[in-house]
Design a protein around this motif. Structure first.
Motif, PDB file in Angstrom:
ATOM      1  N   LEU A 229       0.823  -1.210   0.000  1.00  0.00           N
ATOM      2  CA  LEU A 229       0.000   0.000   0.000  1.00  0.00           C
ATOM      3  C   LEU A 229       0.858   1.261   0.000  1.00  0.00           C
ATOM      4  O   LEU A 229       1.871   1.347   0.692  1.00  0.00           O
ATOM      5  CB  LEU A 229      -0.883   0.036   1.246  1.00  0.00           C
ATOM      6  N   ASP A 230       0.424   2.252  -0.773  1.00  0.00           N
ATOM      7  CA  ASP A 230       1.025   3.572  -0.691  1.00  0.00           C
ATOM      8  C   ASP A 230       0.384   4.325   0.482  1.00  0.00           C
ATOM      9  O   ASP A 230      -0.762   4.066   0.843  1.00  0.00           O
ATOM     10  CB  ASP A 230       0.796   4.350  -1.988  1.00  0.00           C
ATOM     11  N   GLY A 231       1.114   5.244   1.069  1.00  0.00           N
ATOM     12  CA  GLY A 231       0.551   6.052   2.153  1.00  0.00           C
ATOM     13  C   GLY A 231       0.297   5.297   3.430  1.00  0.00           C
ATOM     14  O   GLY A 231      -0.655   5.594   4.164  1.00  0.00           O
ATOM     15  N   ARG A 232       1.156   4.327   3.733  1.00  0.00           N
ATOM     16  CA  ARG A 232       0.944   3.522   4.945  1.00  0.00           C
ATOM     17  C   ARG A 232       1.055   4.354   6.223  1.00  0.00           C
ATOM     18  O   ARG A 232       0.505   3.981   7.256  1.00  0.00           O
ATOM     19  CB  ARG A 232       1.948   2.360   4.985  1.00  0.00           C
ATOM     20  N   ASP A 233       1.758   5.476   6.132  1.00  0.00           N
ATOM     21  CA  ASP A 233       1.936   6.318   7.316  1.00  0.00           C
ATOM     22  C   ASP A 233       0.626   6.939   7.813  1.00  0.00           C
ATOM     23  O   ASP A 233       0.552   7.416   8.957  1.00  0.00           O
ATOM     24  CB  ASP A 233       2.948   7.438   7.034  1.00  0.00           C
ATOM     25  N   SER A 234      -0.389   6.936   6.952  1.00  0.00           N
ATOM     26  CA  SER A 234      -1.670   7.523   7.357  1.00  0.00           C
ATOM     27  C   SER A 234      -2.535   6.534   8.140  1.00  0.00           C
ATOM     28  O   SER A 234      -3.646   6.867   8.547  1.00  0.00           O
ATOM     29  CB  SER A 234      -2.439   8.022   6.130  1.00  0.00           C
ATOM     30  N   PHE A 235      -2.010   5.326   8.342  1.00  0.00           N
ATOM     31  CA  PHE A 235      -2.744   4.307   9.086  1.00  0.00           C
ATOM     32  C   PHE A 235      -1.937   3.858  10.303  1.00  0.00           C
ATOM     33  O   PHE A 235      -0.720   3.976  10.341  1.00  0.00           O
ATOM     34  CB  PHE A 235      -3.038   3.088   8.193  1.00  0.00           C
ATOM     35  N   LYS A 236      -2.639   3.332  11.292  1.00  0.00           N
ATOM     36  CA  LYS A 236      -1.990   2.731  12.451  1.00  0.00           C
ATOM     37  C   LYS A 236      -2.456   1.292  12.582  1.00  0.00           C
ATOM     38  O   LYS A 236      -3.547   0.929  12.118  1.00  0.00           O
ATOM     39  CB  LYS A 236      -2.299   3.516  13.721  1.00  0.00           C
ATOM     40  N   THR A 237      -1.642   0.480  13.190  1.00  0.00           N
ATOM     41  CA  THR A 237      -1.941  -0.943  13.356  1.00  0.00           C
ATOM     42  C   THR A 237      -2.346  -1.218  14.799  1.00  0.00           C
ATOM     43  O   THR A 237      -1.656  -0.797  15.736  1.00  0.00           O
ATOM     44  CB  THR A 237      -0.708  -1.796  13.004  1.00  0.00           C
ATOM     45  N   LEU A 238      -3.465  -1.917  14.979  1.00  0.00           N
ATOM     46  CA  LEU A 238      -3.898  -2.285  16.327  1.00  0.00           C
ATOM     47  C   LEU A 238      -2.927  -3.294  16.932  1.00  0.00           C
ATOM     48  O   LEU A 238      -2.343  -4.121  16.216  1.00  0.00           O
ATOM     49  CB  LEU A 238      -5.307  -2.878  16.298  1.00  0.00           C
ATOM     50  N   ASP A 239      -2.754  -3.235  18.231  1.00  0.00           N
ATOM     51  CA  ASP A 239      -1.904  -4.210  18.910  1.00  0.00           C
ATOM     52  C   ASP A 239      -2.499  -5.602  18.754  1.00  0.00           C
ATOM     53  O   ASP A 239      -3.717  -5.793  18.824  1.00  0.00           O
ATOM     54  CB  ASP A 239      -1.782  -3.878  20.399  1.00  0.00           C
ATOM     55  N   GLY A 240      -1.626  -6.581  18.552  1.00  0.00           N
ATOM     56  CA  GLY A 240      -2.090  -7.957  18.402  1.00  0.00           C
ATOM     57  C   GLY A 240      -2.298  -8.329  16.953  1.00  0.00           C
ATOM     58  O   GLY A 240      -2.172  -7.496  16.042  1.00  0.00           O
ATOM     59  N   GLU A 241      -2.614  -9.568  16.712  1.00  0.00           N
ATOM     60  CA  GLU A 241      -2.825 -10.090  15.360  1.00  0.00           C
ATOM     61  C   GLU A 241      -3.923 -11.134  15.390  1.00  0.00           C
ATOM     62  O   GLU A 241      -4.173 -11.756  16.427  1.00  0.00           O
ATOM     63  CB  GLU A 241      -1.529 -10.692  14.825  1.00  0.00           C
TER      64      GLU A 241
END
Length: 294
Positions: free
Chosen positions: A221-233
């Motif tokens: 994905l382009d622009g990944r910096d505009s998203f955050k990842t939730l803790d865990g998987e």
């Protein structure tokens, strides 16, 4: 006369050294073959059931097989070849039995059998664990959930009553397996792999408040910096190399990858750059320890 003898001796010594080095370099040169007719009992057959990028695929320009698994085995063949002199990547049926089924009978009537399976083989899927013995995990693909960097969702418990998207494939399977999370969502919209751009746009615009996605896809994905990842998987999918059940040959493969990765055997880690070349990030959690040092 003495001078001539000394010159002759010196020339012979130089020739001897040159031949020694030539012999050494020749012994380390991998011999990959691509024609089935060239297969003999001394050919290591490395099997795959179907093309599966970026693990193994046909390059559109050269028409040759390429990919992460292909490059790894080309690189480590000299360290795992044992009695084999050449190697070849061969496509087999899905029900092919490693170490048992004959792939090819050579001109001398000798049966040639594949003992190794590559091609992005997933551990813990179907009957793989019961059918094969496999190496330590080579590549891992985590199923994660992303939200807008400025969004309100901070954890999985906050997906309740939210509109959530999911990418088809392994991400959808992982979400389906977490039925409590899925059922508590207000809605779940499935996006095809080819619709990843639309999924990210919908997340950015607030049409969905979270997107369940696998890391292989996320890192494209382009622009990944505009998203955050939730803790865990939601899942961690392991990709391995398979050998016949209970076969010892997994150990030489593990050792060869370990040596490729370890600065103790090379000037630097040569394994991680290959991983990053095909996956765009370090998608490996390979953490093998040679048996003699355990």
């Amino acid at each position: 006369m003495k001078i001539m003898k000394r010159v002759l001796a010196l020339m012979l010594a130089v020739m001897f050294v040159v031949l020694c080095f030539a012999g050494c370099s020749g012994s380390k040169k991998s011999a990959e073959i691509t024609n089935q007719e060239d297969i003999t009992k001394e050919t290591m057959l490395i099997a795959y059931t179907e093309e599966n990028a970026p693990f193994i695929y046909t390059d559109k320009e050269t028409g040759k097989l390429e990919g992460f698994d292909v490059e790894v085995f080309r690189t480590i063949f000299d360290d795992i070849k044992n009695e084999w002199k050449t190697f070849m990547f061969v496509k087999v049926d899905k029900d092919y039995r490693l170490g048992e089924d004959v792939y090819y009978t050579d001109a001398n009537g000798e049966d040639c059998i594949a003992y190794v399976m590559i091609g992005g083989v997933q551990k813990n899927v179907g009957d793989v664990n019961e059918t094969y013995t496999f190496t330590d995990d080579v590549i891992n693909n985590r199923v994660i959930t992303i939200t807008r960097a400025d969004g309100a969702v901070a954890g999985y418990n906050e997906l309740n009553g939210r509109n959530v998207g999911v990418i088809s494939g392994v991400a959808k399977t992982a979400l389906d397996n977490h039925s409590t999370i899925k059922n508590n969502c207000k809605s779940v919209t499935e996006y095809k792999q080819s619709d990843i751009k639309k999924a990210s746009e919908d997340l950015s615009k607030g049409k969905i408040q979270a997107l369940v996605i696998d890391e292989f896809t996320f890192n494209k994905l382009d622009g990944r910096d505009s998203f955050k990842t939730l803790d865990g998987e939601l899942d961690n999918i392991s990709y391995v190399y398979c050998v016949k059940k209970w076969d010892w040959y997994k150990d030489p493969i593990n050792n060869a990858i370990y040596e490729l990765q370890s600065p103790d055997y090379n000037d630097a880690d040569e394994f991680t750059p290959i991983v990053e070349k095909y996956f765009g990030y370090d998608a490996s959690s390979f953490d093998y320890t040679p048996k003699e040092t355990k």
